[in-house]
Design a protein around this motif. Structure first.
Motif, PDB file in Angstrom:
ATOM      1  N   ASN A   1      41.779  34.090  37.440  1.00 15.77           N
ATOM      2  CA  ASN A   1      42.291  35.040  36.449  1.00 15.77           C
ATOM      3  C   ASN A   1      41.539  36.356  36.515  1.00 15.77           C
ATOM      4  O   ASN A   1      42.134  37.441  36.454  1.00 15.77           O
ATOM      5  N   ALA A   2      40.214  36.258  36.632  1.00 20.93           N
ATOM      6  CA  ALA A   2      39.403  37.468  36.734  1.00 20.93           C
ATOM      7  C   ALA A   2      39.721  38.245  38.007  1.00 20.93           C
ATOM      8  O   ALA A   2      39.799  39.481  37.995  1.00 20.93           O
ATOM      9  N   LEU A   3      39.933  37.524  39.104  1.00 21.39           N
ATOM     10  CA  LEU A   3      40.257  38.174  40.375  1.00 21.39           C
ATOM     11  C   LEU A   3      41.617  38.861  40.311  1.00 21.39           C
ATOM     12  O   LEU A   3      41.804  39.944  40.869  1.00 21.39           O
ATOM     13  N   SER A   4      42.553  38.227  39.629  1.00 21.69           N
ATOM     14  CA  SER A   4      43.886  38.822  39.490  1.00 21.69           C
ATOM     15  C   SER A   4      43.811  40.161  38.754  1.00 21.69           C
ATOM     16  O   SER A   4      44.437  41.149  39.160  1.00 21.69           O
ATOM     17  N   LEU A   5      43.051  40.186  37.668  1.00 23.18           N
ATOM     18  CA  LEU A   5      42.874  41.435  36.925  1.00 23.18           C
ATOM     19  C   LEU A   5      42.163  42.479  37.786  1.00 23.18           C
ATOM     20  O   LEU A   5      42.524  43.666  37.768  1.00 23.18           O
ATOM     21  N   MET A   6      41.150  42.031  38.540  1.00 22.95           N
ATOM     22  CA  MET A   6      40.405  42.951  39.386  1.00 22.95           C
ATOM     23  C   MET A   6      41.300  43.523  40.489  1.00 22.95           C
ATOM     24  O   MET A   6      41.217  44.709  40.823  1.00 22.95           O
ATOM     25  N   GLN A   7      42.166  42.693  41.040  1.00 23.09           N
ATOM     26  CA  GLN A   7      43.077  43.160  42.088  1.00 23.09           C
ATOM     27  C   GLN A   7      44.038  44.212  41.542  1.00 23.09           C
ATOM     28  O   GLN A   7      44.338  45.205  42.220  1.00 23.09           O
ATOM     29  N   THR A   8      44.505  43.997  40.315  1.00 22.30           N
ATOM     30  CA  THR A   8      45.386  44.988  39.694  1.00 22.30           C
ATOM     31  C   THR A   8      44.662  46.317  39.516  1.00 22.30           C
ATOM     32  O   THR A   8      45.208  47.386  39.813  1.00 22.30           O
ATOM     33  N   THR A   9      43.410  46.249  39.058  1.00 21.64           N
ATOM     34  CA  THR A   9      42.611  47.461  38.874  1.00 21.64           C
ATOM     35  C   THR A   9      42.392  48.176  40.205  1.00 21.64           C
ATOM     36  O   THR A   9      42.541  49.406  40.301  1.00 21.64           O
ATOM     37  N   HIS A  10      42.034  47.408  41.230  1.00 23.42           N
ATOM     38  CA  HIS A  10      41.793  48.010  42.541  1.00 23.42           C
ATOM     39  C   HIS A  10      43.066  48.645  43.111  1.00 23.42           C
ATOM     40  O   HIS A  10      43.021  49.737  43.685  1.00 23.42           O
ATOM     41  N   THR A  11      44.180  47.952  42.955  1.00 21.72           N
ATOM     42  CA  THR A  11      45.446  48.471  43.474  1.00 21.72           C
ATOM     43  C   THR A  11      45.809  49.787  42.796  1.00 21.72           C
ATOM     44  O   THR A  11      46.238  50.755  43.452  1.00 21.72           O
ATOM     45  N   GLU A  12      45.639  49.840  41.484  1.00 27.96           N
ATOM     46  CA  GLU A  12      45.943  51.067  40.748  1.00 27.96           C
ATOM     47  C   GLU A  12      45.001  52.199  41.164  1.00 27.96           C
ATOM     48  O   GLU A  12      45.426  53.354  41.296  1.00 27.96           O
ATOM     49  N   ARG A  13      43.743  51.865  41.393  1.00 27.70           N
ATOM     50  CA  ARG A  13      42.777  52.891  41.800  1.00 27.70           C
ATOM     51  C   ARG A  13      43.096  53.409  43.197  1.00 27.70           C
ATOM     52  O   ARG A  13      42.936  54.605  43.475  1.00 27.70           O
ATOM     53  N   ILE A  14      43.528  52.512  44.077  1.00 22.29           N
ATOM     54  CA  ILE A  14      43.910  52.925  45.431  1.00 22.29           C
ATOM     55  C   ILE A  14      45.100  53.882  45.373  1.00 22.29           C
ATOM     56  O   ILE A  14      45.116  54.922  46.048  1.00 22.29           O
ATOM     57  N   LEU A  15      46.094  53.545  44.572  1.00 18.38           N
ATOM     58  CA  LEU A  15      47.267  54.413  44.432  1.00 18.38           C
ATOM     59  C   LEU A  15      46.875  55.779  43.869  1.00 18.38           C
ATOM     60  O   LEU A  15      47.374  56.819  44.315  1.00 18.38           O
TER      61      LEU A  15
END
Length: 305
Positions: A244-258
């Motif tokens: 669950n924590a990784l899923s949230l982190m992946q969303t954050t990273h993806t948004e930051r990359i964009l």
């Protein structure tokens, strides 16, 4: 007059060279899609691009780390769930075998099935990943976690190491769980050796459910199963929380990359309509300048006499 003509010649030549350079620059901008080709084009913009690119690279690496870790944890969770299923069947057999109406042959049949389940259980604990590394051996990934000593007893032969994976600029996460944690940490007999002992009891024709030794062996088996199931369930729950924590982190990273890609695009991206207009203007001006240069270069003092 000669000085004046030389000045005109030099000015036309310099203007033509500048325009040629401008045309080449705009043409390169249109070819690359970038308005900033070198730091001198826009020092502040270039510094912003470099800083953002550095952040983009690190964020992309963190995203890759989280995805790889999530895959690894998912694989571990799958094997842990298989262990749980095997132990549930072990529990059914233990309860079913503790029945005075069973014959020695019936108990031997249960023992045979328990032996197969135990073998399967050890195989699952000794599972490997796609790279051939053992999942539950700690940092001893080249060593099977479960071994058998000279007396035929099972023992843990990995270590208690955990692999830390960086998932953000300031956060790390444990990427593995060891068989020592979920099988050999209770202080009592582990489920592997406990099952082995109970199999011996089932195969003993002189022992039956009415005997104290049989009853005690069955109780010990159930108690060890309960402890092992609780320990493995806890490991599965822990993995679920990490996922669950990784899923949230992946969303954050993806948004930051964009966002970073958008910043870079806005900073160095080329306005093609404006660039096309500038290119056509520069090219037309260059052509006019070239024609003027040809005329100037053909002039001499006699043309003005």
């Amino acid at each position: 007059m000669r000085v004046s003509m030389m000045n005109m010649y030099s000015q036309n030549l310099q203007s033509m060279q500048n325009l040629t350079s401008d045309v080449a620059r705009v043409n390169q901008q249109m070819a690359t899609g970038k308005s900033i080709l070198r730091p001198s084009d826009d020092p502040i913009g270039m510094a912003k691009v470099i800083t953002t690119q550095r952040d983009l690279a690190s964020t992309s690496q963190y995203l890759q780390n989280t995805e790889s870790l999530s895959t690894s944890l998912d694989r571990s969770e799958t094997y842990l769930s298989s262990m749980t299923n095997l132990q549930m069947r072990m529990r059914e057999i233990t309860i079913g075998a503790n029945n005075g109406a069973l014959s020695p042959e019936d108990r031997a049949a249960y023992a045979a099935e328990l032996s197969e389940l135990l073998e399967s259980f050890v195989d699952v604990v000794n599972a490997k990943d796609d790279g051939g590394n053992y999942l539950f051996s700690g940092n001893e990934t080249g060593t099977a976690p479960i071994g058998i000593d000279a007396d035929g007893n099972y023992f843990y032969q990995g270590d208690d190491g955990h692999r830390e994976v960086q998932i953000s600029g300031s956060a790390w996460m444990k990427g593995n769980v060891t068989a020592q944690e979920f099988l050999f940490s209770s202080g009592g007999t582990d489920i592997l050796n406990q099952t082995k002992q109970f199999i011996d009891v089932l195969n003993d024709p002189d022992l039956s459910p009415g005997d104290d030794d049989f009853r005690q062996a069955a109780e010990d088996m159930l108690a060890t199963l309960d402890d092992s199931l609780a320990s493995i369930s806890g490991a599965i729950t822990d993995i679920g929380g990490k996922q669950n924590a990784l899923s949230l982190m992946q969303t954050t990273h993806t948004e930051r990359i964009l966002f970073s890609e958008e910043v870079i695009g806005e900073t160095e991206g080329l306005d093609y309509a404006q660039a096309t207009a500038e290119f056509n203007l520069k090219l037309t001006t260059l052509q006019v300048t070239q024609q003027s240069f040809v005329q100037v270069s053909q002039l001499s003092l006699f043309n003005h006499m």
